[in-house]
Design an enzyme around this catalytic site. Sequence first.
Site, PDB file in Angstrom:
ATOM      1  N   ASP A 166      32.084  29.436  25.916  1.00 20.48           N
ATOM      2  CA  ASP A 166      31.665  29.136  27.179  1.00 20.48           C
ATOM      3  C   ASP A 166      30.571  28.136  27.070  1.00 20.48           C
ATOM      4  OD1 ASP A 166      33.210  31.377  28.076  1.00 20.48           O
ATOM      5  OD2 ASP A 166      31.810  32.460  27.946  1.00 20.48           O
ATOM      6  N   ASP A 184      37.674  39.557  37.239  1.00 21.75           N
ATOM      7  CA  ASP A 184      36.067  39.755  36.920  1.00 21.75           C
ATOM      8  C   ASP A 184      35.529  40.874  37.595  1.00 21.75           C
ATOM      9  OD1 ASP A 184      36.596  37.594  35.674  1.00 21.75           O
ATOM     10  OD2 ASP A 184      35.039  36.272  36.817  1.00 21.75           O
TER      11      ASP A 184
END
Length: 261
Positions: free
Chosen positions: A136, A15
């Site tokens: 998500d 990330d």
Amino acid sequence: MPHASAFLEVIPAIDLLQGRAVRLYQGDYAQAEQVAADPVQQAEIWATQGAPRLHVVDLDGAKSGDPVNLPIIADIVRKLAIPVQVGGGIRSLERARQLLDLGVERVIVGTVAVEDPALLEAMTQALPGRIWVGIDARQGQVATRGWLSTTPLAATELVQRVQAQGAAGIIYTDIGRDGTLAGPNLEQLRQILAVSRLPVIASGGIGSLTDLLALLSLPGLAGAILGKALYSGAISLPEALRAVGPGRWQDLPPETGSRWA
């Protein structure tokens, strides 16, 4: 009735935030913890350890709506021989093409799938097989814009919608489990798999080999993304690959399997 998966593709995550590799806790940018100062070097480490694929998220891009860390992503793709999938801030066909032109194998879109279904369909038609959807969710409800906004849309409903629009696959992240090592949300994953005809990759909460074996038992699950579990040392990538990857322990004859003891 579908059988349990024969193996899982174990995919390390990187990330990106302000040029560094970080991990978030439950999607909270304020709780970003640096795990590697040099994301490209970290990507090379995962590849050397046997990763079949790399999952890269541009967290700056997810917030801003425009990929911010393109030079780093380009460097990762250039230096790795394994495929790379990228998500975060990809909200136009032009941006998706730009990433694919860099050598990215799969582009992952999230917000677009919720807010602009027509654009998603245009992307899947222009780039068949290359557009995956990142779903998500918090308690089964879809979140967008870098997880900063929660919608009333159910994750299972979005699965059915995007597969009708030509998505190539789904990456399902349970935000409440993300970065916690508390275990994946198996019940929610079962619901996703029950309505999906597409490959599904699970993310969020995986903290042990036991968690990976539980995911392996889910019929139809294609893979698992590991972040904090790898960076904290809770799981090593080689042992994860041996436990649930192709050629895993259970697939080896006894005399061969004993070598891994």
